[in-house]
Scaffold this motif. Structure first.
Motif, PDB file in Angstrom:
ATOM      1  N   HIS A 362      25.755  37.187  62.577  1.00  0.00           N
ATOM      2  CA  HIS A 362      27.049  36.778  62.049  1.00  0.00           C
ATOM      3  C   HIS A 362      28.064  37.911  62.068  1.00  0.00           C
ATOM      4  O   HIS A 362      29.251  37.701  62.356  1.00  0.00           O
ATOM      5  CB  HIS A 362      26.885  36.243  60.629  1.00  0.00           C
ATOM      6  N   HIS A 363      27.629  39.120  61.757  1.00  0.00           N
ATOM      7  CA  HIS A 363      28.546  40.269  61.713  1.00  0.00           C
ATOM      8  C   HIS A 363      28.583  41.033  63.026  1.00  0.00           C
ATOM      9  O   HIS A 363      29.117  42.145  63.082  1.00  0.00           O
ATOM     10  CB  HIS A 363      28.137  41.212  60.577  1.00  0.00           C
ATOM     11  N   ASN A 364      28.016  40.433  64.079  1.00  0.00           N
ATOM     12  CA  ASN A 364      28.081  41.002  65.427  1.00  0.00           C
ATOM     13  C   ASN A 364      27.449  42.386  65.543  1.00  0.00           C
ATOM     14  O   ASN A 364      27.853  43.197  66.380  1.00  0.00           O
ATOM     15  CB  ASN A 364      29.542  41.067  65.914  1.00  0.00           C
ATOM     16  N   PHE A 365      26.469  42.663  64.683  1.00  0.00           N
ATOM     17  CA  PHE A 365      25.730  43.913  64.836  1.00  0.00           C
ATOM     18  C   PHE A 365      24.756  43.830  66.012  1.00  0.00           C
ATOM     19  O   PHE A 365      24.383  44.849  66.588  1.00  0.00           O
ATOM     20  CB  PHE A 365      24.963  44.238  63.556  1.00  0.00           C
ATOM     21  N   SER A 366      24.339  42.613  66.317  1.00  0.00           N
ATOM     22  CA  SER A 366      23.387  42.411  67.399  1.00  0.00           C
ATOM     23  C   SER A 366      23.542  40.996  67.927  1.00  0.00           C
ATOM     24  O   SER A 366      23.923  40.082  67.184  1.00  0.00           O
ATOM     25  CB  SER A 366      21.951  42.635  66.890  1.00  0.00           C
ATOM     26  N   SER A 367      23.265  40.825  69.206  1.00  0.00           N
ATOM     27  CA  SER A 367      23.308  39.476  69.769  1.00  0.00           C
ATOM     28  C   SER A 367      22.121  38.672  69.253  1.00  0.00           C
ATOM     29  O   SER A 367      21.143  39.221  68.727  1.00  0.00           O
ATOM     30  CB  SER A 367      23.260  39.545  71.300  1.00  0.00           C
ATOM     31  N   LYS A 368      22.210  37.358  69.424  1.00  0.00           N
ATOM     32  CA  LYS A 368      21.100  36.498  68.979  1.00  0.00           C
ATOM     33  C   LYS A 368      19.799  36.878  69.678  1.00  0.00           C
ATOM     34  O   LYS A 368      18.743  36.985  69.042  1.00  0.00           O
ATOM     35  CB  LYS A 368      21.440  35.036  69.251  1.00  0.00           C
ATOM     36  N   LEU A 369      19.872  37.105  70.987  1.00  0.00           N
ATOM     37  CA  LEU A 369      18.678  37.431  71.749  1.00  0.00           C
ATOM     38  C   LEU A 369      18.064  38.745  71.297  1.00  0.00           C
ATOM     39  O   LEU A 369      16.852  38.846  71.079  1.00  0.00           O
ATOM     40  CB  LEU A 369      19.006  37.487  73.241  1.00  0.00           C
ATOM     41  N   ASN A 370      18.901  39.780  71.155  1.00  0.00           N
ATOM     42  CA  ASN A 370      18.370  41.077  70.745  1.00  0.00           C
ATOM     43  C   ASN A 370      17.821  41.038  69.317  1.00  0.00           C
ATOM     44  O   ASN A 370      16.880  41.763  68.984  1.00  0.00           O
ATOM     45  CB  ASN A 370      19.454  42.150  70.857  1.00  0.00           C
ATOM     46  N   THR A 371      18.400  40.205  68.485  1.00  0.00           N
ATOM     47  CA  THR A 371      17.883  40.057  67.121  1.00  0.00           C
ATOM     48  C   THR A 371      16.493  39.422  67.143  1.00  0.00           C
ATOM     49  O   THR A 371      15.590  39.865  66.419  1.00  0.00           O
ATOM     50  CB  THR A 371      18.843  39.203  66.273  1.00  0.00           C
ATOM     51  N   ARG A 372      16.320  38.385  67.969  1.00  0.00           N
ATOM     52  CA  ARG A 372      15.002  37.767  68.098  1.00  0.00           C
ATOM     53  C   ARG A 372      13.984  38.804  68.599  1.00  0.00           C
ATOM     54  O   ARG A 372      12.844  38.868  68.117  1.00  0.00           O
ATOM     55  CB  ARG A 372      15.049  36.594  69.073  1.00  0.00           C
ATOM     56  N   ARG A 373      14.388  39.621  69.571  1.00  0.00           N
ATOM     57  CA  ARG A 373      13.496  40.652  70.103  1.00  0.00           C
ATOM     58  C   ARG A 373      13.115  41.655  69.019  1.00  0.00           C
ATOM     59  O   ARG A 373      11.950  42.057  68.908  1.00  0.00           O
ATOM     60  CB  ARG A 373      14.184  41.395  71.244  1.00  0.00           C
ATOM     61  N   LEU A 374      14.098  42.065  68.248  1.00  0.00           N
ATOM     62  CA  LEU A 374      13.854  43.064  67.205  1.00  0.00           C
ATOM     63  C   LEU A 374      12.856  42.554  66.177  1.00  0.00           C
ATOM     64  O   LEU A 374      11.922  43.272  65.786  1.00  0.00           O
ATOM     65  CB  LEU A 374      15.172  43.437  66.523  1.00  0.00           C
ATOM     66  N   MET A 375      13.026  41.314  65.713  1.00  0.00           N
ATOM     67  CA  MET A 375      12.107  40.759  64.726  1.00  0.00           C
ATOM     68  C   MET A 375      10.682  40.672  65.280  1.00  0.00           C
ATOM     69  O   MET A 375       9.706  40.990  64.593  1.00  0.00           O
ATOM     70  CB  MET A 375      12.574  39.361  64.283  1.00  0.00           C
ATOM     71  N   HIS A 376      10.574  40.268  66.548  1.00  0.00           N
ATOM     72  CA  HIS A 376       9.251  40.153  67.160  1.00  0.00           C
ATOM     73  C   HIS A 376       8.597  41.522  67.306  1.00  0.00           C
ATOM     74  O   HIS A 376       7.398  41.695  67.028  1.00  0.00           O
ATOM     75  CB  HIS A 376       9.372  39.486  68.531  1.00  0.00           C
ATOM     76  N   LEU A 377       9.368  42.507  67.723  1.00  0.00           N
ATOM     77  CA  LEU A 377       8.830  43.849  67.934  1.00  0.00           C
ATOM     78  C   LEU A 377       8.359  44.466  66.619  1.00  0.00           C
ATOM     79  O   LEU A 377       7.272  45.056  66.547  1.00  0.00           O
ATOM     80  CB  LEU A 377       9.888  44.731  68.587  1.00  0.00           C
ATOM     81  N   VAL A 378       9.161  44.329  65.572  1.00  0.00           N
ATOM     82  CA  VAL A 378       8.785  44.882  64.265  1.00  0.00           C
ATOM     83  C   VAL A 378       7.485  44.241  63.778  1.00  0.00           C
ATOM     84  O   VAL A 378       6.556  44.936  63.328  1.00  0.00           O
ATOM     85  CB  VAL A 378       9.918  44.658  63.234  1.00  0.00           C
ATOM     86  N   GLY A 379       7.411  42.920  63.851  1.00  0.00           N
ATOM     87  CA  GLY A 379       6.211  42.236  63.394  1.00  0.00           C
ATOM     88  C   GLY A 379       4.980  42.595  64.205  1.00  0.00           C
ATOM     89  O   GLY A 379       3.895  42.801  63.647  1.00  0.00           O
ATOM     90  N   MET A 380       5.130  42.690  65.538  1.00  0.00           N
ATOM     91  CA  MET A 380       3.990  42.993  66.396  1.00  0.00           C
ATOM     92  C   MET A 380       3.437  44.385  66.102  1.00  0.00           C
ATOM     93  O   MET A 380       2.223  44.592  66.055  1.00  0.00           O
ATOM     94  CB  MET A 380       4.397  42.893  67.862  1.00  0.00           C
ATOM     95  N   ILE A 381       4.324  45.350  65.904  1.00  0.00           N
ATOM     96  CA  ILE A 381       3.877  46.714  65.599  1.00  0.00           C
ATOM     97  C   ILE A 381       3.110  46.740  64.283  1.00  0.00           C
ATOM     98  O   ILE A 381       2.060  47.396  64.163  1.00  0.00           O
ATOM     99  CB  ILE A 381       5.076  47.671  65.555  1.00  0.00           C
ATOM    100  N   MET A 382       3.608  46.024  63.277  1.00  0.00           N
ATOM    101  CA  MET A 382       2.918  45.980  61.982  1.00  0.00           C
ATOM    102  C   MET A 382       1.519  45.375  62.122  1.00  0.00           C
ATOM    103  O   MET A 382       0.550  45.891  61.550  1.00  0.00           O
ATOM    104  CB  MET A 382       3.742  45.183  60.975  1.00  0.00           C
ATOM    105  N   VAL A 383       1.407  44.285  62.879  1.00  0.00           N
ATOM    106  CA  VAL A 383       0.127  43.599  63.024  1.00  0.00           C
ATOM    107  C   VAL A 383      -0.885  44.469  63.760  1.00  0.00           C
ATOM    108  O   VAL A 383      -2.015  44.679  63.296  1.00  0.00           O
ATOM    109  CB  VAL A 383       0.318  42.256  63.756  1.00  0.00           C
TER     110      VAL A 383
END
Length: 496
Positions: A362-383
């Motif tokens: 919403h605040h244009n800090f990241s595109s929708k696609l890059n946001t999806r990538r970021l969430m997936h990457l953070v979760g995968m590293i934790m797991v």
């Protein structure tokens, strides 16, 4: 974009009628004024999300209660001999009492089921679940997401009431009933995707979806947090009866408040109907452009990621109670507290990930696609990091418990990543595509059986520390890390 063919479009048919919002408003402004907000408190879309959350909770309460109840159901003393324990077994497990009770929880259940029997009972649910979840999206689009989810949860509640009777007949009868329960529950989540696609404004999509599906963590929390107490105080049968009753209570509430589309809902306000007018054109199509969908190669990494996360998630849910109790030596009450804490953290973190995602977009800090990538990457590293450390943590039970909680938190991030691809790519076919995403759930029924086989065949003794690391290490090295990085890498190479 995926390659288009003449006359086909994933987003929707080219001849879709444009909805005139002036004609879809119900009756008069006076009627809208009378309707206002649902109950004068919440906008109706939030009521839909709340009921979706509760529906996901009922789904997981019904399916997940067995994971704790089976510890109270099975007799762990009939063939137990402490002299056969290996020198490397955790001291807490070696010194625990296996001939009476453990913090008040019976250790001498009434069923002498082998680990193979238990693995079959825990795994057969996912056999049925896999087949109908894959087709469930299209089923919900044909018959309505609202109706499909109501039948799914309501019928699974009835089947839950029958589980105690099936257990007394034969373990394979219970396994068969769980298989049918999996068939019944399969279409529920694809149906909910279709409903939310019509009820979520674009600016609130991730938040609403993650809140609704965070009910999975809430349901697991209730199941793991209360099943041990219920089994001890009321009997293990009430784990199944209680879940079945709750599912049957939820069903009429869902049918009363929810519609497949906000258009002409008798309880919606004029303001909210205008807000959701952008979604009025989102409706299931009579035909699906299968060729177009199947050639949309950017969707396949999502199936791969679902396979990896489903394996880890289901291994955690189905095997964690036995692992912590039998290998680490924690009491059943401690196991309940650990898993309850983990599910609480997972529940909170799931909609935290969702809200952060919406704010970044919403605040244009990241595109929708890059946001999806970021969430997936953070979760995968934790797991991945946490699973590796669990194997290395040995018998330090609170270290193992903390790492298990981190695994649950990491898995919850997937609700804000690849699981949103059906709505991002083709909202008109969100149900169908979420069903195809369910192909990755094949790992759900493989994980318990493979784990039981490796534990009993490779190491001979269920309490050998090596026996529990064997299912984890090959999975981490050969499946989870490669699929996680491949899915992330492929998604990074292309834009939506």
């Amino acid at each position: 974009m995926c390659e288009e063919e003449p006359g086909e479009s994933v987003k929707g048919d080219t001849d879709t009628t444009v909805v005139n919002t002036d004609t879809t408003m119900v009756n008069t402004d006076t009627m809208h004024a009378r309707r206002g907000r649902c109950g004068g408190v919440l906008p109706l879309r939030y009521v839909v999300v709340l009921l979706g959350l509760l529906g996901c909770s009922m789904d997981y309460i019904v399916r997940g209660g067995l994971n704790i109840a089976i510890v109270a159901m099975v007799n762990t003393t009939h063939d137990f001999n402490t002299s056969n324990l290996p020198d490397g077994a955790c001291p807490a497990a070696r010194n625990a009492s296996h001939s009476g009770t453990d913090d008040g929880y019976p250790a001498d259940g009434e069923f002498n089921w082998t680990l193979e029997d238990q693995g079959l009972i825990l795994g057969t649910f996912f056999w049925g679940y896999f087949f109908t979840k894959t087709a469930g999206g299209r089923i919900s689009e044909k018959f309505g997401g609202r109706e499909t989810m109501a039948v799914s949860i309501g019928a699974s509640g009835v089947l839950s009431l029958l589980c105690p009777y099936a257990a007394h007949l034969h373990p394979r009868v219970l396994a068969g009933l769980r298989f049918i329960m999996g068939i019944v529950q399969g279409p529920a989540f694809p149906a909910l995707y279709g409903v939310l696609a019509s009820w979520a404004p674009p600016a609130e999509l991730t938040t609403m979806v993650t809140i609704a599906f965070s009910g999975m963590s809430l349901g697991s929390l209730v199941a793991t947090g209360t099943s041990g107490w219920v089994a001890h105080q009321l009997g293990w049968q009430w784990v199944f009866w209680g879940g079945g009753i709750l599912a049957l209570v939820w069903t009429p509430l869902w049918l009363y408040f929810v519609r497949n589309s906000p258009i002409n809902h008798p309880l919606i306000s004029a303001e909210e109907e205008e807000l959701l007018a952008v979604n009025f054109s989102i409706k299931p199509r009579r035909t699906v452009p299968w060729g177009r969908l199947l050639r949309c190669w950017r969707f396949y990494p999502s199936i791969l990621a679902e396979f990896a996360s489903s394996w880890v998630g289901n291994l955690t849910i189905t095997q964690a109670p036995s692992f912590l109790n039998m290998q680490i030596g924690m009491s059943l009450s401690e196991v309940s507290w650990v898993l309850s804490g983990g599910q609480t953290c997972s529940w909170v973190s799931s909609f935290t990930f969702g809200r952060v995602s919406d704010l970044l977009i919403h605040h244009n800090f990241s595109s929708k696609l890059n946001t999806r990538r970021l969430m997936h990457l953070v979760g995968m590293i934790m797991v991945v990091a946490s699973l590796c450390c669990i194997v290395l943590a040995g018998c330090h039970k609170w270290v193992v418990s903390t790492l298990l909680v981190l695994v649950m938190i990491g898995v919850s991030s997937t609700l804000s990543s690849f699981t949103l691809s059906p709505m991002d790519l083709a909202p008109n076919y969100a149900g169908t595509m979420s069903g195809l995403l369910g192909i990755g759930n094949i790992s759900g029924f493989v994980a318990p059986i493979v784990t039981a086989e490796m534990v009993t065949k490779d190491c001979k003794r269920a309490l050998d520390p090596r026996s529990w690391s064997h299912p984890l290490l090959p999975w981490i090295k050969h499946v989870n890390i490669p699929t996680g990085f491949i899915a992330t890498a492929i998604n990074i190479t292309r834009n939506h």
